[in-house]
Write a protein that holds these residues in place. Structure first.
Motif, PDB file in Angstrom:
ATOM      1  N   LYS A  92       0.826  -1.205   0.000  1.00 38.24           N
ATOM      2  CA  LYS A  92       0.000   0.000   0.000  1.00 38.24           C
ATOM      3  C   LYS A  92       0.859   1.253   0.000  1.00 38.24           C
ATOM      4  N   GLY A  93       1.997   1.201   0.724  1.00 40.58           N
ATOM      5  CA  GLY A  93       2.893   2.337   0.721  1.00 40.58           C
ATOM      6  C   GLY A  93       3.467   2.605  -0.654  1.00 40.58           C
ATOM      7  N   ARG A  94       3.857   1.544  -1.353  1.00 42.57           N
ATOM      8  CA  ARG A  94       4.400   1.704  -2.707  1.00 42.57           C
ATOM      9  C   ARG A  94       3.318   2.189  -3.663  1.00 42.57           C
ATOM     10  N   ASP A  95       2.115   1.623  -3.538  1.00 40.02           N
ATOM     11  CA  ASP A  95       1.017   2.079  -4.392  1.00 40.02           C
ATOM     12  C   ASP A  95       0.773   3.570  -4.229  1.00 40.02           C
ATOM     13  N   LEU A  96       0.711   4.017  -2.987  1.00 39.05           N
ATOM     14  CA  LEU A  96       0.389   5.428  -2.740  1.00 39.05           C
ATOM     15  C   LEU A  96       1.521   6.351  -3.157  1.00 39.05           C
ATOM     16  N   ALA A  97       2.759   5.849  -3.163  1.00 34.23           N
ATOM     17  CA  ALA A  97       3.881   6.645  -3.674  1.00 34.23           C
ATOM     18  C   ALA A  97       3.762   6.831  -5.183  1.00 34.23           C
ATOM     19  N   GLU A  98       3.256   5.804  -5.868  1.00 34.87           N
ATOM     20  CA  GLU A  98       3.105   5.856  -7.319  1.00 34.87           C
ATOM     21  C   GLU A  98       1.819   6.552  -7.740  1.00 34.87           C
ATOM     22  N   ASN A  99       0.766   6.319  -6.960  1.00 34.00           N
ATOM     23  CA  ASN A  99      -0.572   6.805  -7.307  1.00 34.00           C
ATOM     24  C   ASN A  99      -1.277   7.190  -6.004  1.00 34.00           C
ATOM     25  N   PRO A 100      -1.327   8.463  -5.659  1.00 37.48           N
ATOM     26  CA  PRO A 100      -1.830   8.863  -4.345  1.00 37.48           C
ATOM     27  C   PRO A 100      -3.341   8.795  -4.177  1.00 37.48           C
ATOM     28  N   LEU A 101      -4.076   8.412  -5.218  1.00 36.69           N
ATOM     29  CA  LEU A 101      -5.518   8.295  -5.081  1.00 36.69           C
ATOM     30  C   LEU A 101      -5.863   7.076  -4.227  1.00 36.69           C
ATOM     31  N   ALA A 102      -6.782   7.249  -3.287  1.00 36.59           N
ATOM     32  CA  ALA A 102      -7.148   6.163  -2.369  1.00 36.59           C
ATOM     33  C   ALA A 102      -8.645   6.198  -2.090  1.00 36.59           C
ATOM     34  N   CYS A 103      -9.160   5.060  -1.657  1.00 26.95           N
ATOM     35  CA  CYS A 103     -10.554   4.953  -1.258  1.00 26.95           C
ATOM     36  C   CYS A 103     -10.619   4.197   0.063  1.00 26.95           C
ATOM     37  N   LEU A 104     -11.425   4.704   0.992  1.00 27.81           N
ATOM     38  CA  LEU A 104     -11.658   4.069   2.284  1.00 27.81           C
ATOM     39  C   LEU A 104     -13.115   3.626   2.363  1.00 27.81           C
ATOM     40  N   LEU A 105     -13.350   2.493   3.017  1.00 27.24           N
ATOM     41  CA  LEU A 105     -14.719   2.016   3.213  1.00 27.24           C
ATOM     42  C   LEU A 105     -14.880   1.540   4.648  1.00 27.24           C
ATOM     43  N   PHE A 106     -15.867   2.094   5.339  1.00 22.43           N
ATOM     44  CA  PHE A 106     -16.215   1.669   6.693  1.00 22.43           C
ATOM     45  C   PHE A 106     -17.470   0.799   6.597  1.00 22.43           C
ATOM     46  N   PRO A 107     -17.343  -0.536   6.766  1.00 23.06           N
ATOM     47  CA  PRO A 107     -18.479  -1.455   6.584  1.00 23.06           C
ATOM     48  C   PRO A 107     -19.195  -1.742   7.909  1.00 23.06           C
ATOM     49  N   TRP A 108     -20.062  -0.857   8.317  1.00 23.83           N
ATOM     50  CA  TRP A 108     -20.762  -1.006   9.597  1.00 23.83           C
ATOM     51  C   TRP A 108     -22.063  -1.789   9.395  1.00 23.83           C
ATOM     52  N   HIS A 109     -21.932  -3.059   8.997  1.00 21.08           N
ATOM     53  CA  HIS A 109     -23.088  -3.874   8.632  1.00 21.08           C
ATOM     54  C   HIS A 109     -24.117  -4.039   9.754  1.00 21.08           C
ATOM     55  N   PRO A 110     -23.716  -4.256  11.024  1.00 16.93           N
ATOM     56  CA  PRO A 110     -24.726  -4.475  12.075  1.00 16.93           C
ATOM     57  C   PRO A 110     -25.701  -3.304  12.250  1.00 16.93           C
ATOM     58  N   ILE A 111     -25.284  -2.104  11.897  1.00 16.87           N
ATOM     59  CA  ILE A 111     -26.198  -0.966  12.010  1.00 16.87           C
ATOM     60  C   ILE A 111     -26.672  -0.503  10.627  1.00 16.87           C
ATOM     61  N   ARG A 112     -26.462  -1.356   9.616  1.00 18.66           N
ATOM     62  CA  ARG A 112     -26.967  -1.136   8.260  1.00 18.66           C
ATOM     63  C   ARG A 112     -26.469   0.182   7.662  1.00 18.66           C
ATOM     64  N   ARG A 113     -25.185   0.444   7.882  1.00 15.94           N
ATOM     65  CA  ARG A 113     -24.587   1.655   7.352  1.00 15.94           C
ATOM     66  C   ARG A 113     -23.203   1.368   6.782  1.00 15.94           C
ATOM     67  N   GLN A 114     -22.806   2.196   5.853  1.00 21.35           N
ATOM     68  CA  GLN A 114     -21.414   2.201   5.431  1.00 21.35           C
ATOM     69  C   GLN A 114     -21.050   3.615   4.976  1.00 21.35           C
ATOM     70  N   VAL A 115     -19.776   3.924   5.060  1.00 16.97           N
ATOM     71  CA  VAL A 115     -19.264   5.218   4.620  1.00 16.97           C
ATOM     72  C   VAL A 115     -18.100   4.965   3.681  1.00 16.97           C
TER      73      VAL A 115
END
Length: 218
Positions: free
Chosen positions: A85-108
């Motif tokens: 991941k460090g090498r990827d971000l050095a080459e391409n700084p675009l990133a995506c984060l996902l918070f999978p809060w399934h028990p409360i039927r939410r995600q961000v």
């Protein structure tokens, strides 16, 4: 059995309607509210998030990391800069984060640019970690092939012997901040008619008051 159909795995989502009028003016304030809800609900690790990266050649990769802080500047995690991941971000700084809060039927979902934290910020966090984690950061050449588990354990013991109290901060280790340009809040609803509200930065990176809020089709 047709692998495209898994009997017994159908899910029904029922939640309170997610209305634009109930949302905060900016995504970090809204995330703060939802993160507090995830903590209050007793989720095991509400700060666990999936980090997706891509190499310079476009090869995707994803893994789970832990959120270690957030504010209006972005979302922070720490890693070995020489890892995949460090090498990827050095080459391409675009990133995506996902918070999978399934028990409360939410995600961000968060999209943005990843930037390295200042060295002093990484050092401050490193010294706050348990001793074993600090030695582990030195012992593991993250993402590299290792001969065996035994070889890894031997390396750990050698470094623990070298620094029995306070190991220094590795120069190959530190933090990233994902500076968001889009943040989407997903609330599960019945009949797959889920609510999706997206904040999109329209004032340019750094213009924290330049957020446009819009509803997406489920």
């Amino acid at each position: 059995m047709d692998s495209a159909h898994l009997p017994g795995l159908r899910h029904s989502y029922e939640g309170e309607p997610l209305l634009e009028s109930d949302m905060a003016d900016d995504p970090v304030t809204q995330f703060t509210l939802w993160f507090a809800d995830a903590v209050a609900a007793g989720l095991p690790e509400p700060n666990a998030m999936i980090l997706a990266t891509g190499s310079a050649g476009g090869r995707p990769s994803a893994r789970t990391v832990l959120l270690k802080g957030f504010d209006e500047r972005g979302f922070v995690f720490f890693t070995n800069y020489e890892s995949r991941k460090g090498r990827d971000l050095a080459e391409n700084p675009l990133a995506c984060l996902l918070f999978p809060w399934h028990p409360i039927r939410r995600q961000v979902r968060v999209e943005g640019h990843a930037v390295r934290l200042p060295r002093e910020d990484s050092a401050a966090y490193f010294h706050s970690r348990p001793y074993g984690s600090r030695i582990g950061a030195w012992a593991s050449r993250q993402s590299a092939v290792v001969e065996s588990r035994e070889a890894l354990d031997v390396r750990y013991r050698e470094l623990a012997g070298r620094w029995p109290e306070d190991p220094p901060v590795p120069d190959f280790w530190g933090g990233f901040r994902v500076v968001p340009s889009e943040v989407e809040f997903w609330q599960g609803q019945t009949d797959r008619m889920h609510d999706r509200i997206r904040y999109r930065l329209t004032g340019g990176v750094g213009a924290r008051d330049g957020w446009t809020r819009e509803r997406l089709a489920p």
